[in-house]
Design a protein around this motif. Sequence first.
Motif, PDB file in Angstrom:
ATOM      1  N   PRO A 185      14.122   3.891  -7.627  1.00 33.28           N
ATOM      2  CA  PRO A 185      14.074   3.514  -6.210  1.00 33.28           C
ATOM      3  C   PRO A 185      12.711   2.926  -5.809  1.00 33.28           C
ATOM      4  O   PRO A 185      12.656   1.993  -5.005  1.00 33.28           O
ATOM      5  N   ARG A 186      11.630   3.441  -6.359  1.00 37.14           N
ATOM      6  CA  ARG A 186      10.310   2.892  -6.038  1.00 37.14           C
ATOM      7  C   ARG A 186      10.175   1.464  -6.559  1.00 37.14           C
ATOM      8  O   ARG A 186       9.608   0.608  -5.888  1.00 37.14           O
ATOM      9  N   MET A 187      10.684   1.214  -7.744  1.00 42.47           N
ATOM     10  CA  MET A 187      10.640  -0.142  -8.292  1.00 42.47           C
ATOM     11  C   MET A 187      11.429  -1.098  -7.401  1.00 42.47           C
ATOM     12  O   MET A 187      10.989  -2.217  -7.143  1.00 42.47           O
ATOM     13  N   LEU A 188      12.585  -0.663  -6.942  1.00 43.69           N
ATOM     14  CA  LEU A 188      13.401  -1.492  -6.044  1.00 43.69           C
ATOM     15  C   LEU A 188      12.673  -1.766  -4.736  1.00 43.69           C
ATOM     16  O   LEU A 188      12.703  -2.887  -4.225  1.00 43.69           O
ATOM     17  N   CYS A 189      12.023  -0.756  -4.204  1.00 41.41           N
ATOM     18  CA  CYS A 189      11.267  -0.916  -2.963  1.00 41.41           C
ATOM     19  C   CYS A 189      10.144  -1.934  -3.140  1.00 41.41           C
ATOM     20  O   CYS A 189       9.966  -2.833  -2.314  1.00 41.41           O
ATOM     21  N   ILE A 190       9.388  -1.806  -4.228  1.00 38.91           N
ATOM     22  CA  ILE A 190       8.287  -2.739  -4.516  1.00 38.91           C
ATOM     23  C   ILE A 190       8.846  -4.151  -4.668  1.00 38.91           C
ATOM     24  O   ILE A 190       8.316  -5.108  -4.094  1.00 38.91           O
ATOM     25  N   THR A 191       9.920  -4.285  -5.424  1.00 43.70           N
ATOM     26  CA  THR A 191      10.542  -5.586  -5.655  1.00 43.70           C
ATOM     27  C   THR A 191      11.004  -6.220  -4.342  1.00 43.70           C
ATOM     28  O   THR A 191      10.738  -7.398  -4.085  1.00 43.70           O
ATOM     29  N   GLU A 192      11.680  -5.451  -3.527  1.00 44.72           N
ATOM     30  CA  GLU A 192      12.181  -5.968  -2.249  1.00 44.72           C
ATOM     31  C   GLU A 192      11.053  -6.422  -1.334  1.00 44.72           C
ATOM     32  O   GLU A 192      11.111  -7.498  -0.733  1.00 44.72           O
ATOM     33  N   ARG A 193      10.013  -5.617  -1.233  1.00 46.99           N
ATOM     34  CA  ARG A 193       8.901  -5.964  -0.353  1.00 46.99           C
ATOM     35  C   ARG A 193       8.164  -7.216  -0.825  1.00 46.99           C
ATOM     36  O   ARG A 193       7.839  -8.090  -0.026  1.00 46.99           O
ATOM     37  N   LEU A 194       7.891  -7.289  -2.123  1.00 47.78           N
ATOM     38  CA  LEU A 194       7.166  -8.450  -2.647  1.00 47.78           C
ATOM     39  C   LEU A 194       8.030  -9.714  -2.569  1.00 47.78           C
ATOM     40  O   LEU A 194       7.516 -10.798  -2.290  1.00 47.78           O
ATOM     41  N   THR A 195       9.319  -9.569  -2.790  1.00 49.66           N
ATOM     42  CA  THR A 195      10.223 -10.716  -2.684  1.00 49.66           C
ATOM     43  C   THR A 195      10.262 -11.228  -1.246  1.00 49.66           C
ATOM     44  O   THR A 195      10.170 -12.441  -1.004  1.00 49.66           O
ATOM     45  N   GLN A 196      10.370 -10.328  -0.301  1.00 47.02           N
ATOM     46  CA  GLN A 196      10.424 -10.717   1.104  1.00 47.02           C
ATOM     47  C   GLN A 196       9.100 -11.353   1.549  1.00 47.02           C
ATOM     48  O   GLN A 196       9.095 -12.346   2.273  1.00 47.02           O
ATOM     49  N   ALA A 197       7.987 -10.816   1.108  1.00 43.29           N
ATOM     50  CA  ALA A 197       6.681 -11.295   1.554  1.00 43.29           C
ATOM     51  C   ALA A 197       6.262 -12.606   0.899  1.00 43.29           C
ATOM     52  O   ALA A 197       5.631 -13.450   1.548  1.00 43.29           O
ATOM     53  N   PHE A 198       6.604 -12.801  -0.390  1.00 42.45           N
ATOM     54  CA  PHE A 198       6.040 -13.923  -1.139  1.00 42.45           C
ATOM     55  C   PHE A 198       7.056 -14.892  -1.738  1.00 42.45           C
ATOM     56  O   PHE A 198       6.659 -15.909  -2.301  1.00 42.45           O
TER      57      PHE A 198
ATOM     58  N   SER B 197       4.943   6.516 -10.567  1.00 45.31           N
ATOM     59  CA  SER B 197       3.756   6.476  -9.725  1.00 45.31           C
ATOM     60  C   SER B 197       2.767   5.411 -10.189  1.00 45.31           C
ATOM     61  O   SER B 197       1.897   5.019  -9.440  1.00 45.31           O
ATOM     62  N   HIS B 198       2.905   4.951 -11.426  1.00 44.79           N
ATOM     63  CA  HIS B 198       2.030   3.928 -11.999  1.00 44.79           C
ATOM     64  C   HIS B 198       2.891   2.694 -12.292  1.00 44.79           C
ATOM     65  O   HIS B 198       3.842   2.772 -13.065  1.00 44.79           O
ATOM     66  N   PHE B 199       2.532   1.574 -11.676  1.00 41.45           N
ATOM     67  CA  PHE B 199       3.363   0.386 -11.811  1.00 41.45           C
ATOM     68  C   PHE B 199       2.556  -0.838 -12.205  1.00 41.45           C
ATOM     69  O   PHE B 199       1.382  -0.960 -11.871  1.00 41.45           O
ATOM     70  N   LYS B 200       3.241  -1.721 -12.911  1.00 41.64           N
ATOM     71  CA  LYS B 200       2.702  -3.051 -13.215  1.00 41.64           C
ATOM     72  C   LYS B 200       3.557  -4.051 -12.457  1.00 41.64           C
ATOM     73  O   LYS B 200       4.790  -3.974 -12.486  1.00 41.64           O
ATOM     74  N   VAL B 201       2.890  -4.976 -11.768  1.00 40.38           N
ATOM     75  CA  VAL B 201       3.570  -6.061 -11.079  1.00 40.38           C
ATOM     76  C   VAL B 201       3.081  -7.358 -11.698  1.00 40.38           C
ATOM     77  O   VAL B 201       1.882  -7.622 -11.743  1.00 40.38           O
ATOM     78  N   GLU B 202       4.014  -8.132 -12.207  1.00 39.76           N
ATOM     79  CA  GLU B 202       3.703  -9.464 -12.735  1.00 39.76           C
ATOM     80  C   GLU B 202       4.410 -10.448 -11.813  1.00 39.76           C
ATOM     81  O   GLU B 202       5.625 -10.351 -11.634  1.00 39.76           O
ATOM     82  N   ILE B 203       3.647 -11.373 -11.222  1.00 37.69           N
ATOM     83  CA  ILE B 203       4.208 -12.207 -10.170  1.00 37.69           C
ATOM     84  C   ILE B 203       3.702 -13.642 -10.245  1.00 37.69           C
ATOM     85  O   ILE B 203       2.545 -13.887 -10.583  1.00 37.69           O
ATOM     86  N   THR B 204       4.605 -14.564  -9.937  1.00 40.36           N
ATOM     87  CA  THR B 204       4.286 -15.979  -9.714  1.00 40.36           C
ATOM     88  C   THR B 204       4.873 -16.327  -8.359  1.00 40.36           C
ATOM     89  O   THR B 204       6.066 -16.136  -8.135  1.00 40.36           O
TER      90      THR B 204
ATOM     91  N   ILE C 267      -1.119  -8.586  -1.789  1.00 42.60           N
ATOM     92  CA  ILE C 267      -0.113  -7.732  -2.425  1.00 42.60           C
ATOM     93  C   ILE C 267      -0.317  -6.274  -2.004  1.00 42.60           C
ATOM     94  O   ILE C 267       0.629  -5.586  -1.618  1.00 42.60           O
ATOM     95  N   TYR C 268      -1.562  -5.814  -2.060  1.00 41.50           N
ATOM     96  CA  TYR C 268      -1.847  -4.440  -1.632  1.00 41.50           C
ATOM     97  C   TYR C 268      -1.476  -4.223  -0.172  1.00 41.50           C
ATOM     98  O   TYR C 268      -0.983  -3.153   0.199  1.00 41.50           O
ATOM     99  N   ALA C 269      -1.686  -5.213   0.685  1.00 37.58           N
ATOM    100  CA  ALA C 269      -1.358  -5.086   2.105  1.00 37.58           C
ATOM    101  C   ALA C 269       0.143  -4.859   2.310  1.00 37.58           C
ATOM    102  O   ALA C 269       0.549  -4.071   3.169  1.00 37.58           O
ATOM    103  N   VAL C 270       0.959  -5.533   1.511  1.00 38.77           N
ATOM    104  CA  VAL C 270       2.419  -5.383   1.614  1.00 38.77           C
ATOM    105  C   VAL C 270       2.859  -3.977   1.201  1.00 38.77           C
ATOM    106  O   VAL C 270       3.840  -3.443   1.716  1.00 38.77           O
ATOM    107  N   LEU C 271       2.110  -3.359   0.297  1.00 35.23           N
ATOM    108  CA  LEU C 271       2.485  -2.046  -0.234  1.00 35.23           C
ATOM    109  C   LEU C 271       1.601  -0.918   0.294  1.00 35.23           C
ATOM    110  O   LEU C 271       1.709   0.228  -0.163  1.00 35.23           O
ATOM    111  N   ALA C 272       0.744  -1.209   1.258  1.00 32.52           N
ATOM    112  CA  ALA C 272      -0.293  -0.277   1.720  1.00 32.52           C
ATOM    113  C   ALA C 272       0.233   1.100   2.108  1.00 32.52           C
ATOM    114  O   ALA C 272      -0.398   2.116   1.781  1.00 32.52           O
TER     115      ALA C 272
ATOM    116  N   HIS D  79       0.440   7.764  -2.161  1.00 34.42           N
ATOM    117  CA  HIS D  79       1.443   8.802  -2.393  1.00 34.42           C
ATOM    118  C   HIS D  79       2.608   8.348  -3.259  1.00 34.42           C
ATOM    119  O   HIS D  79       2.945   9.007  -4.237  1.00 34.42           O
ATOM    120  N   GLU D  80       3.236   7.249  -2.922  1.00 35.41           N
ATOM    121  CA  GLU D  80       4.352   6.736  -3.713  1.00 35.41           C
ATOM    122  C   GLU D  80       3.860   5.932  -4.913  1.00 35.41           C
ATOM    123  O   GLU D  80       4.486   5.937  -5.963  1.00 35.41           O
TER     124      GLU D  80
END
Length: 88
Positions: free
Chosen positions: A5-18, A43-50, A66-71, A76-77
């Motif tokens: 679920p955390r991976m999905l959340c990160i993916t959704e937010r970064l997709t929407q923002a960028f 709790s530890h993630f790698k994001v590879e993005i273009t 990127i950090y601002a989108v996930l701030a 905690h998450e």
Amino acid sequence: MTTTPRMLCITERLTQAFSPTYLEVVDESDAHHGHAGHHAGGSHFKVEITAPMLAPLTRVEAHRKIYAVLADLIPHEIHALRIILRPF
């Protein structure tokens, strides 16, 4: 690889923002088992993005965006976030 679920959340937010042309989110938590901040569910993630909108920015500026989108998820998450900016 299991998508959490955390991976999905990160993916959704970064997709929407960028609107990335490439995005990969990897849970690297298993490599940090026993480390402070490690917890079940990732709790530890790698994001590879273009993303075209990140291309003109310096690496520091892009990381800040990127950090601002996930701030609200940090620390905690998301305890650790490794960002790899792929060229556009």
